[in-house]
Design a protein around this motif. Structure first.
Motif, short mmCIF file in Angstrom:
data_model
loop_
_atom_site.label_atom_id
_atom_site.label_comp_id
_atom_site.label_asym_id
_atom_site.label_seq_id
_atom_site.Cartn_x
_atom_site.Cartn_y
_atom_site.Cartn_z
N VAL A 241 0.84 -1.20 0.00
CA VAL A 241 0.00 0.00 0.00
C VAL A 241 0.88 1.26 0.00
CG1 VAL A 241 -1.92 -1.11 1.20
CG2 VAL A 241 -0.23 0.14 2.51
N THR A 242 0.36 2.30 -0.62
CA THR A 242 1.10 3.57 -0.76
C THR A 242 0.20 4.69 -0.24
OG1 THR A 242 0.25 3.87 -2.97
CG2 THR A 242 2.35 2.71 -2.79
N ASP A 243 0.56 5.92 -0.59
CA ASP A 243 -0.33 7.05 -0.27
C ASP A 243 -1.68 6.79 -0.94
OD1 ASP A 243 -1.73 9.38 -0.19
OD2 ASP A 243 -0.23 10.60 -1.22
N PRO A 244 -2.76 6.62 -0.16
CA PRO A 244 -4.04 6.24 -0.76
C PRO A 244 -4.60 7.30 -1.70
CG PRO A 244 -4.26 6.67 1.61
CD PRO A 244 -2.81 6.73 1.29
N ALA A 245 -4.12 8.55 -1.56
CA ALA A 245 -4.63 9.62 -2.42
C ALA A 245 -3.99 9.56 -3.82
CB ALA A 245 -4.37 10.98 -1.79
N ARG A 246 -2.90 8.80 -3.95
CA ARG A 246 -2.22 8.74 -5.26
C ARG A 246 -2.80 7.57 -6.06
NH1 ARG A 246 4.04 8.36 -7.37
NH2 ARG A 246 3.48 9.48 -9.25
N LYS A 247 -3.89 7.84 -6.74
CA LYS A 247 -4.60 6.74 -7.42
C LYS A 247 -4.03 6.47 -8.80
CE LYS A 247 -8.92 6.72 -4.96
NZ LYS A 247 -8.59 7.69 -3.91
N VAL B 62 2.89 10.34 4.21
CA VAL B 62 1.82 9.44 4.65
C VAL B 62 1.95 8.06 3.99
CG1 VAL B 62 0.21 11.33 5.10
CG2 VAL B 62 0.18 10.20 2.86
N CYS B 63 3.09 7.83 3.33
CA CYS B 63 3.23 6.58 2.57
C CYS B 63 4.13 5.58 3.31
CB CYS B 63 3.84 6.88 1.20
SG CYS B 63 4.12 5.38 0.27
N PRO B 64 3.63 4.38 3.59
CA PRO B 64 4.45 3.39 4.30
C PRO B 64 5.69 2.95 3.52
CG PRO B 64 2.26 2.48 3.78
CD PRO B 64 2.25 3.92 3.38
N VAL B 65 5.62 3.02 2.19
CA VAL B 65 6.81 2.68 1.39
C VAL B 65 7.94 3.66 1.73
CG1 VAL B 65 7.75 2.51 -0.96
CG2 VAL B 65 5.44 1.65 -0.47
N PHE B 66 7.55 4.92 1.90
CA PHE B 66 8.57 5.92 2.21
C PHE B 66 9.16 5.69 3.62
CE2 PHE B 66 10.38 10.15 3.02
CZ PHE B 66 11.20 10.23 1.91
N ASP B 67 8.34 5.17 4.54
CA ASP B 67 8.89 4.81 5.86
C ASP B 67 10.01 3.77 5.69
OD1 ASP B 67 7.40 6.40 7.60
OD2 ASP B 67 5.71 5.02 7.53
N GLY C 30 10.27 12.98 -6.49
CA GLY C 30 9.56 12.32 -7.61
C GLY C 30 8.11 12.05 -7.25
N CYS C 31 7.87 11.75 -6.00
CA CYS C 31 6.51 11.47 -5.54
C CYS C 31 5.68 12.75 -5.58
CB CYS C 31 6.58 10.90 -4.12
SG CYS C 31 4.99 10.55 -3.41
N ARG C 32 6.23 13.80 -5.00
CA ARG C 32 5.46 15.06 -4.89
C ARG C 32 5.14 15.67 -6.25
NH1 ARG C 32 8.52 15.92 0.12
NH2 ARG C 32 6.96 15.65 1.77
N GLY D 210 6.74 6.83 -10.74
CA GLY D 210 5.59 6.01 -10.36
C GLY D 210 5.91 5.23 -9.10
N CYS D 211 4.88 4.70 -8.48
CA CYS D 211 5.10 3.95 -7.23
C CYS D 211 5.94 2.69 -7.47
CB CYS D 211 3.77 3.59 -6.59
SG CYS D 211 2.92 5.04 -5.94
N LEU D 212 5.81 2.10 -8.67
CA LEU D 212 6.61 0.90 -8.93
C LEU D 212 8.09 1.24 -9.05
CD1 LEU D 212 4.39 -1.27 -11.30
CD2 LEU D 212 4.98 -1.70 -8.90
N ASP D 213 8.40 2.42 -9.63
CA ASP D 213 9.82 2.86 -9.68
C ASP D 213 10.34 3.02 -8.26
OD1 ASP D 213 9.40 3.26 -12.44
OD2 ASP D 213 8.69 5.31 -12.08
N CYS D 214 9.50 3.64 -7.44
CA CYS D 214 9.88 3.95 -6.06
C CYS D 214 10.14 2.66 -5.28
CB CYS D 214 8.72 4.74 -5.44
SG CYS D 214 9.04 5.40 -3.83
N LYS D 215 9.26 1.68 -5.48
CA LYS D 215 9.40 0.40 -4.77
C LYS D 215 10.59 -0.40 -5.29
CE LYS D 215 4.47 0.00 -3.82
NZ LYS D 215 3.21 -0.58 -4.28
S1 SF4 Z 1 6.00 7.37 -5.17
FE1 SF4 Z 1 6.87 6.25 -3.44
S2 SF4 Z 1 6.52 7.56 -1.67
FE2 SF4 Z 1 5.16 8.29 -3.31
S3 SF4 Z 1 3.20 7.25 -2.93
FE3 SF4 Z 1 4.38 6.03 -4.41
S4 SF4 Z 1 5.44 4.54 -3.20
FE4 SF4 Z 1 4.78 6.15 -1.81
#
Ligand code: SF4
Length: 332
Positions: free
Chosen positions: A221-227, A237-242, A259-261, A266-271
């Motif tokens: 799960v990521t930031d729920p607002a980032r659909k 607010v993103c557990p991946v970022f923790d 990159g997130c802000r 994308g979240c897959l790049d981030c993960k």
């Molecule tokens: S880009 Fe990374 S920090 Fe941002 S919502 Fe996706 S997984 Fe979380």
């Protein structure tokens, strides 16, 4: 020069996960350089909650110890042992139970919390109420000077200190007051965003191979607002970022946050980047673990040797305790 002594332990509830690594093992490994370390697999503590199903305890002791050794605990420098192979812990627990007011145990925060949280087990038992006292006995029997713990365990060390003071007041100075060595708390969420825990089924284990780590992180799960990929997100607010905060270097954390802000990644790049750093951190464990898992006899030998060493210390303490309490019946 004698080094100050510490004791810490883990329950044998299964293979260890990333929360154990950052919350305890990294710290324990470093403490071996400055302290005389006793690390105990507390099998009796496992029974305080899992008394109805003890069949996994033996295998879990092995899993935990393999993870300890793979993570760098060194039996040549530290004593690694099993609680129940040192039955003096039970004797001290019994004697301490004579002097411990019930209210002291009932007010330990984890007692009520866990009774409420773990609804599926009947924890209205004498053993469960008394487990912080058993912990005090675990610490005191080695006359530990300090105990490395996370913040949630700090009230247990406070209880141990109170018990030490009460014992010493009643029977004379036998025990040092153990200090709390607070381990810096990093939030390690599991893949569903809740605290990482075997019982939630959301854990990444130290023994997970690279493919498994990737597979577990992908749906995290990521930031729920980032659909959508084009939506900017909020790393705060993103557990991946923790997890980035726990495993990635600053440059990667900045890359992820920026990159997130801006929806630049994308979240897959981030993960994917997170997985790389996580696996770097786990590389040494992955390198050492297979050889240890292939030789369980050697691992049991480590525990058996350690338990003998621990028992010699515990026996000497109990001799003093019995004398102080006037229940050492030497013939005149
Ligand atoms: S880009 Fe990374 S920090 Fe941002 S919502 Fe996706 S997984 Fe979380």
């Amino acid at each position: 020069m004698t080094r100050p002594r510490i004791l810490s332990g883990m329950r044998p509830t299964g293979p260890l996960h990333l929360g154990h690594l950052t919350g305890a093992l990294d710290n324990w490994r470093a403490l071996q350089d400055t302290y005389e370390c006793f690390f105990v697999v507390v099998d009796w503590h496992a029974l305080t909650t899992d008394y109805a199903n003890p069949s996994d305890v033996r295998q879990n002791i092995l899993e935990v110890t393999i993870d300890w050794l793979a993570a760098g605990l060194d039996p040549a420098r530290s004593t690694l042992f099993i609680q129940s192979l040192v039955p003096e812990h039970a004797e001290l627990h019994l004697l301490l139970s004579m002097i411990t007011p019930l209210g002291w145990l009932e007010r330990v925060p984890s007692f009520k919390e866990q009774q409420q949280q773990i609804q599926e087990k009947d924890l209205s038992t004498y053993g469960f109420l008394g487990y912080p006292l058993l912990q005090s006995a675990d610490i005191m029997i080695y006359k530990a000077n300090a105990v490395p713990v996370g913040e949630d365990q700090a009230p247990h060390i406070e209880l141990a200190r109170e018990i030490v003071r009460r014992f010493n007041n009643l029977y004379g100075e036998v025990f040092p007051e153990p200090q709390t060595l607070l381990t810096e708390a990093k939030r390690i969420p599991g893949t569903d965003g809740r605290k990482m825990s075997k019982s939630y089924g959301n854990a990444i284990y130290l023994k997970d191979d690279p493919e498994t780590v990737h597979q577990k992180l992908r749906p995290m799960v990521t930031d729920p607002a980032r659909k959508r990929r084009t939506d900017p997100g909020n790393p705060d607010v993103c557990p991946v970022f923790d997890l980035h905060k726990a495993f990635s270097p600053e440059a990667t954390r900045e890359w992820a946050a920026q990159g997130c802000r801006t929806a630049g990644i994308g979240c897959l790049d981030c993960k994917g980047k997170l997985a790389e750093h996580m696996l770097e951190k786990l590389a040494q464990i992955h390198e050492r673990r297979p050889a240890l898992a292939a030789r369980p006899d050697t691992v049991w030998d480590v525990l058996s040797e350690g338990s003998k060493r621990a028992r010699a210390v515990a026996e000497a303490t109990m001799d003093e305790v019995r004398a102080a309490m006037k229940i050492r019946y030497d013939r005149p």
